[in-house]
Design an enzyme around this catalytic site. Structure first.
Site, PDB file in Angstrom:
ATOM      1  N   LYS A   1       0.821  -1.311   0.103  1.00  0.00           N
ATOM      2  CA  LYS A   1       0.079   0.012   0.059  1.00  0.00           C
ATOM      3  C   LYS A   1       1.066   1.187  -0.095  1.00  0.00           C
ATOM      4  O   LYS A   1       0.537   2.223  -0.545  1.00  0.00           O
ATOM      5  CB  LYS A   1      -0.795   0.022   1.283  1.00  0.00           C
ATOM      6  CG  LYS A   1      -2.187  -0.959   0.926  1.00  0.00           C
ATOM      7  CD  LYS A   1      -3.261  -0.753   1.885  1.00  0.00           C
ATOM      8  CE  LYS A   1      -4.514  -1.322   1.742  1.00  0.00           C
ATOM      9  NZ  LYS A   1      -5.746  -1.420   2.664  1.00  0.00           N
TER      10      LYS A   1
ATOM     11  N   LYS B   1      -4.323 -10.362  -6.673  1.00  0.00           N
ATOM     12  CA  LYS B   1      -5.761 -10.528  -5.810  1.00  0.00           C
ATOM     13  C   LYS B   1      -6.751  -9.521  -6.435  1.00  0.00           C
ATOM     14  O   LYS B   1      -6.278  -8.439  -6.702  1.00  0.00           O
ATOM     15  CB  LYS B   1      -5.402 -10.722  -4.478  1.00  0.00           C
ATOM     16  CG  LYS B   1      -5.213  -9.333  -3.876  1.00  0.00           C
ATOM     17  CD  LYS B   1      -5.320  -9.450  -2.291  1.00  0.00           C
ATOM     18  CE  LYS B   1      -5.124  -8.013  -1.840  1.00  0.00           C
ATOM     19  NZ  LYS B   1      -5.155  -7.661  -0.496  1.00  0.00           N
TER      20      LYS B   1
ATOM     21  N   LYS C   1     -10.296  -4.209  -3.779  1.00  0.00           N
ATOM     22  CA  LYS C   1     -11.168  -3.060  -3.941  1.00  0.00           C
ATOM     23  C   LYS C   1     -10.302  -1.967  -4.318  1.00  0.00           C
ATOM     24  O   LYS C   1     -10.945  -0.987  -4.876  1.00  0.00           O
ATOM     25  CB  LYS C   1     -11.519  -2.357  -2.399  1.00  0.00           C
ATOM     26  CG  LYS C   1     -12.404  -3.519  -1.638  1.00  0.00           C
ATOM     27  CD  LYS C   1     -12.570  -3.008  -0.075  1.00  0.00           C
ATOM     28  CE  LYS C   1     -12.893  -4.101   0.555  1.00  0.00           C
ATOM     29  NZ  LYS C   1     -13.179  -3.730   2.211  1.00  0.00           N
TER      30      LYS C   1
END
Ligand code: TYM
Length: 327
Positions: A112, A194, A197
């Site tokens: 992230k 993966k 969102k």
């Protein structure tokens, strides 16, 4: 008796990966001999910038998703993380027993934060400690999650054991509950990554709230593999992923599906998969829309959940503080 705890971030869409990796297990577990607590982890969500109005709506939206997917507030406790402030205090205590080096190793943080380490929030770095506080505050025995959260449960175990070793038995050491088959649903646009969102394109995921035609379009455009056989195999990551999704929502095994689609082509398979997803999501979406039209009812359920958890949260915190010499 087992105590189950898990959570989902109210950060926009909830997708079929969240359903198959987590929510499906939540529903199964509440029907077993276990006390289940399912959280909407709003404090985790503010580790990256949020629009306040959208966040408020997303919190109710995750509550509606839980209920629409079958989490039953008569059997499970559903609540909003920030409604039980004890978690923030416990998080501080755990912070003081967690090493920077441990947090630096977290894959989710690395992913992230990317190259951007100097300008992400300290909250993003500290995310796993807040997650540990969630789990340990409620004396959780088992944590149903997808594969991507495994490392966070491992660090939770390490922190709990460290504190138990230093001060005597304080925390229950939790176990991850990961469903092998659906632990990591991959993106429709790229079966090496993966489903997420935060993906750069909505063609990565099927949101539980996607309209039927959007679902059909996304599945039609999903990446496939070379060859033409409908088979789960390591050299067929895209078809394997679609088969996993099909199996997860239909209850049919992969072997049954392979047999059903023997001799058929990718396009027939995709069109049947799309109809199966639409059939699966239609009643969920109907219930979701009904629930979202009655936000007061949702708020009542969430308030009752937070209230129910007050005694256990307070008790854990008092015990921990006393053990470590506070107050
Ligand atoms: P979140 O909101 O990212 O995801 C919610 C759940 O969905 C699972 N999941 C997946 N499973 C299979 N395939 C995928 N592609 C996929 N993507 C997501 C996640 O593993 C998760 O179970 N940190 C957590 C929330 C959290 C939590 C907790 C969980 C906060 N405190 C305490 C358990 C216990 C998260 O961000 O989940």
């Amino acid at each position: 008796m087992k105590r189950i705890f898990s959570g989902i971030q109210p950060s926009g869409v909830v997708h079929i990966g969240n359903y198959l990796g987590a929510i499906k297990q939540f529903v199964e577990l509440q029907n077993q001999d276990a006390e289940c607590i399912y959280c909407i982890v709003d404090l985790h969500t503010i580790t990256v910038p949020q629009d306040p109005e959208a966040l408020k709506k997303n919190i109710l939206s995750v509550a509606a998703i839980y209920l629409a997917c079958g989490v039953d507030p008569e059997k499970s406790t559903i609540f909003v993380q920030s409604h039980r402030p004890e978690v923030a205090e416990l998080s501080w205590i755990l912070n003081c027993h967690t090493y920077m080096g441990e947090l630096e190793r977290m894959a989710q943080f690395k992913e992230k934060a990317g190259e951007n380490r100097k300008s992400v929030s300290a909250g993003l770095f500290d995310y796993p400690v807040l997650m540990a506080a969630d789990i340990l505050l409620y004396r959780t025995t088992d944590v149903p999650v997808g594969e991507d959260q495994k490392q966070h449960i491992e660090i939770t175990r390490d922190i709990a054991e460290r504190i138990n070793n230093k001060y005597g038995q304080v925390f229950t050491v939790p176990n991850p509950l990961i469903k092998k088959e659906t632990a990591r649903i991959m993106g429709l646009d790229d079966p090496k990554k993966k489903m997420a969102k935060s993906a750069s394109t909505a063609f990565n995921y099927i949101a539980l709230t996607d309209e039927p035609d959007v679902i059909r379009d996304k599945i039609k455009r999903a990446v496939t593999d070379s060859g033409s056989e409908i088979k789960a195999a390591s050299d067929k990551p895209a078809i394997s992923n679609l088969l996993t999704i099909f199996s997860g929502i239909s209850g049919k095994s992969i072997a049954e599906l392979e047999q059903e689609f023997e001799g058929k082509n990718y396009s027939e398979f995709k069109s049947d998969l799309a109809e199966a997803v639409v059939r699966f999501l239609t009643p969920i979406q109907k219930k979701y829309n009904e629930l979202m039209s009655e936000p007061e009812k949702l708020r009542e359920i969430l308030n009752a959940g937070a209230k129910k958890l007050e005694p256990i949260a307070k008790k854990t915190l008092i015990e921990v503080k006393s053990k470590i010499g506070l107050g």
